[in-house]
Write a protein that holds these residues in place. Structure first.
Motif, PDB file in Angstrom:
ATOM      1  N   LEU A   1       0.813  -1.208   0.000  1.00  0.00           N
ATOM      2  CA  LEU A   1       0.000   0.000   0.000  1.00  0.00           C
ATOM      3  C   LEU A   1       0.850   1.263   0.000  1.00  0.00           C
ATOM      4  O   LEU A   1       0.518   2.254  -0.666  1.00  0.00           O
ATOM      5  CB  LEU A   1      -0.938  -0.007   1.208  1.00  0.00           C
ATOM      6  N   GLU A   2       1.937   1.232   0.729  1.00  0.00           N
ATOM      7  CA  GLU A   2       2.817   2.399   0.773  1.00  0.00           C
ATOM      8  C   GLU A   2       3.394   2.694  -0.607  1.00  0.00           C
ATOM      9  O   GLU A   2       3.454   3.850  -1.036  1.00  0.00           O
ATOM     10  CB  GLU A   2       3.941   2.168   1.786  1.00  0.00           C
ATOM     11  N   SER A   3       3.781   1.640  -1.321  1.00  0.00           N
ATOM     12  CA  SER A   3       4.305   1.838  -2.680  1.00  0.00           C
ATOM     13  C   SER A   3       3.222   2.332  -3.619  1.00  0.00           C
ATOM     14  O   SER A   3       3.432   3.242  -4.429  1.00  0.00           O
ATOM     15  CB  SER A   3       4.903   0.529  -3.213  1.00  0.00           C
ATOM     16  N   ALA A   4       2.025   1.730  -3.512  1.00  0.00           N
ATOM     17  CA  ALA A   4       0.937   2.107  -4.409  1.00  0.00           C
ATOM     18  C   ALA A   4       0.423   3.508  -4.127  1.00  0.00           C
ATOM     19  O   ALA A   4      -0.134   4.159  -5.024  1.00  0.00           O
ATOM     20  CB  ALA A   4      -0.199   1.098  -4.293  1.00  0.00           C
ATOM     21  N   ALA A   5       0.560   3.982  -2.899  1.00  0.00           N
ATOM     22  CA  ALA A   5       0.099   5.330  -2.571  1.00  0.00           C
ATOM     23  C   ALA A   5       0.847   6.399  -3.366  1.00  0.00           C
ATOM     24  O   ALA A   5       0.343   7.511  -3.561  1.00  0.00           O
ATOM     25  CB  ALA A   5       0.243   5.578  -1.077  1.00  0.00           C
ATOM     26  N   ALA A   6       2.056   6.059  -3.820  1.00  0.00           N
ATOM     27  CA  ALA A   6       2.846   7.001  -4.609  1.00  0.00           C
ATOM     28  C   ALA A   6       2.530   6.908  -6.099  1.00  0.00           C
ATOM     29  O   ALA A   6       3.076   7.683  -6.903  1.00  0.00           O
ATOM     30  CB  ALA A   6       4.336   6.738  -4.376  1.00  0.00           C
ATOM     31  N   ASP A   7       1.664   5.984  -6.492  1.00  0.00           N
ATOM     32  CA  ASP A   7       1.278   5.814  -7.895  1.00  0.00           C
ATOM     33  C   ASP A   7       0.281   6.910  -8.266  1.00  0.00           C
ATOM     34  O   ASP A   7      -0.830   6.953  -7.744  1.00  0.00           O
ATOM     35  CB  ASP A   7       0.654   4.431  -8.075  1.00  0.00           C
ATOM     36  N   THR A   8       0.682   7.788  -9.168  1.00  0.00           N
ATOM     37  CA  THR A   8      -0.182   8.921  -9.540  1.00  0.00           C
ATOM     38  C   THR A   8      -0.672   8.807 -10.983  1.00  0.00           C
ATOM     39  O   THR A   8      -0.962   9.804 -11.633  1.00  0.00           O
ATOM     40  CB  THR A   8       0.567  10.249  -9.339  1.00  0.00           C
TER      41      THR A   8
END
Length: 392
Positions: free
Chosen positions: A280-287
Motif C-alpha cells: 500500500l505504501e508503494s501504491a500510494a505514490a502511484d499517480t
C-alpha cells in the motif's frame, strides 16, 4: 443417551440462537451426568459483548485425556415460513432430521454423546479421561466462549492429549474429509482521504477514488504465494468499497475499502501485515490517475483479533481418527486445511486438534438437515475412535 437421534432432537428443540442458550447446555448436562461426567456450566462476559454460558464436563481422572469440543449456539433461522418444517421442531421426514443446528453442530455433539454411552455400555469407563468443552459463542464474536473456557480449565490443572472438534467437515458424504489445520484470517480497512469539490472543477479537488484504485490493485496482484504442500494459495478478497456519496456532481472527500485475507503457513500474521503495508505504501505514490498530485493520504486499520494459521502434525491423533473413518465407511478421508475458521484455532495452543463431523452441505441454510443414517454412522465412527484411542 445411546441414540443420536433422540439426543439431537432434544438439543434442536432448545432454540439457542447465539448468544442465547435457551436450555441447550442443561439438556446436554442431563445427558452427561448419568454417564458419570462431572459437569460445570461457566459463564463469561466482557464489556460490549453478551454474557455467554459454556459447559465443561469430564469423565475420569487419568490419562490419556481426550477432549471433544463444539458449540450449541446456532445462527438465526431467517424467515421461518421458508422452512419445510419449523426450524426448532426437529422434524423427521423421508429419512432426514430437519432443524437449525442439525449439522452445525448439534448433530456432532449428539453423536459423540451416543458414542460415549455405547462405549461405556460395551467396555465400561475408559482407562483414561474424556472431556467435553461446549461453548455458546462460536457463531458469535467468540470472545466469551472456548478461549476463556480453555484458560479457566487450564488454571484448574486440566491438560489434554488430543481433541476432536465436531464441526461438519465432510463436503459430500460422511468420511470425505478430516480437517487437520486451518488457514489464517486477517481483515483490514483502507481509507483514502482527498479534497471534496465540484465534479466540473476537478483541479480544485482531489478525488480519493483515483488514489484508491492502484492501492486496491496492489492488494490483488501479484499473488501473495503459490500455496504450500498443506495449504492452498493465500487469497485476498475485497469485501466492500464505499464512498458514501449520494451526489453525482460532487467529488467525495473519502473512499474506503475492506478486505479479508485467508493465508497459509508461508505467512505469520505479522509478516502478512508487513507485506500488505509495504504494498500500500508503494501504491500510494502511484499517480497514474492523479497526475501532478502528491502521494495519497491514507489510513490502514486492522480488525482484531486475527486468526493464526495452524497445522496439526500429531500422527497418532490423525491416524487413529482416519483409521476409524475407514473402518466404518470403507474409505480413507482426505486430510484438508480448507474452509473458514473454527474454535480449533484456540484449542491448538493447548493440544493437538483435528475436526470431523457431519456433511455440511446445508449448514446455515433454510431446511438445514442431516440424514438419519449419517447420525448413526458418525456415532459409529466416534465409537470406533474411542475404542482405538483408549486401546491398551
Amino acid at each position: 443417551m445411546t441414540d443420536p437421534i433422540a439426543n439431537l432432537t432434544a438439543l434442536i428443540r432448545c432454540a439457542s440462537v447465539t448468544p442465547a442458550d435457551n436450555g441447550a447446555l442443561s439438556a446436554l448436562e442431563a445427558m452427561l451426568e448419568p454417564l458419570g461426567f462431572t459437569v460445570d456450566q461457566v459463564a463469561f462476559e466482557a464489556a460490549g459483548t453478551p454474557t455467554i454460558n459454556n459447559l465443561y464436563a469430564r469423565l475420569g481422572s487419568d490419562g490419556p485425556h481426550l477432549m471433544f469440543a463444539g458449540h450449541t449456539d446456532v445462527v438465526p433461522p431467517g424467515n421461518e415460513a421458508d422452512w419445510s418444517h419449523p426450524p426448532f421442531d426437529a422434524a423427521i421426514d423421508d429419512g432426514m432430521l430437519f432443524g437449525r443446528g442439525a449439522v452445525d453442530m448439534k448433530g456432532g455433539i449428539a453423536c459423540f454423546v451416543a458414542a460415549i454411552a455405547r462405549h461405556i455400555s460395551a467396555h465400561g469407563s475408559p482407562p483414561g479421561s474424556i472431556s467435553l468443552l461446549i461453548t455458546g459463542d462460536e457463531e458469535g464474536p467468540a470472545i466469551n466462549g472456548t478461549t476463556k473456557v480453555l484458560a479457566w480449565a487450564a488454571d484448574r490443572g486440566e491438560k489434554w492429549d488430543g481433541c476432536i472438534v465436531g464441526e461438519p467437515t465432510n463436503p459430500n458424504a460422511l468420511g470425505d474429509m478430516i480437517k487437520i489445520g486451518r488457514r489464517g484470517s486477517l481483515s483490514g480497512t483502507l481509507t483514502v482521504s482527498g479534497v471534496q469539490g465540484h465534479a466540473a472543477y476537478p483541479h480544485l479537488a482531489d478525488n480519493p477514488v483515483r488514489a484508491l484504485l492502484p492501492m486496491l490493485e496492489s492488494l490483488i496482484s501479484p499473488p501473495f504465494d503459490e500455496g504450500t504442500d498443506a495449504f492452498p494459495a493465500t487469497n485476498l478478497e475485497l469485501t466492500t468499497v464505499d464512498v458514501g456519496n449520494p451526489a453525482r456532481n460532487v467529488i467525495p472527500a473519502q473512499a474506503s475499502a475492506a478486505f479479508n485475507v485467508r493465508f497459509n503457513d508461508t505467512w505469520s500474521t505479522e509478516s502478512l501485515k508487513a507485506e500488505i503495508e509495504q504494498r500500500l505504501e508503494s501504491a500510494a505514490a502511484d499517480t497514474r490517475f492523479r497526475p501532478g498530485r502528491n502521494k495519497a493520504d491514507y489510513e490502514l486499520s486492522w480488525r482484531d483479533p486475527a486468526s493464526p494459521v495452524f497445522l496439526t502434525r500429531d500422527e497418532q491423533l490423525i491416524e487413529t481418527l482416519a483409521g476409524a473413518v475407514e473402518a466404518r465407511t470403507g474409505k480413507w478421508p482426505e486430510l484438508s486445511t480448507t474452509g473458514g475458521t473454527s474454535d480449533a484455532r484456540f484449542i491448538k495452543d493447548y493440544c493437538p486438534v483435528v475436526e470431523f463431523g457431519l456433511v455440511g452441505q446445508t449448514m446455515h441454510m433454510v431446511d438445514e438437515r442431516t440424514a438419519l443414517t449419517d447420525l448413526e454412522n458418525l456415532t459409529g465412527i466416534y465409537e470406533e475412535f474411542l475404542q482405538r484411542w483408549f486401546a491398551p
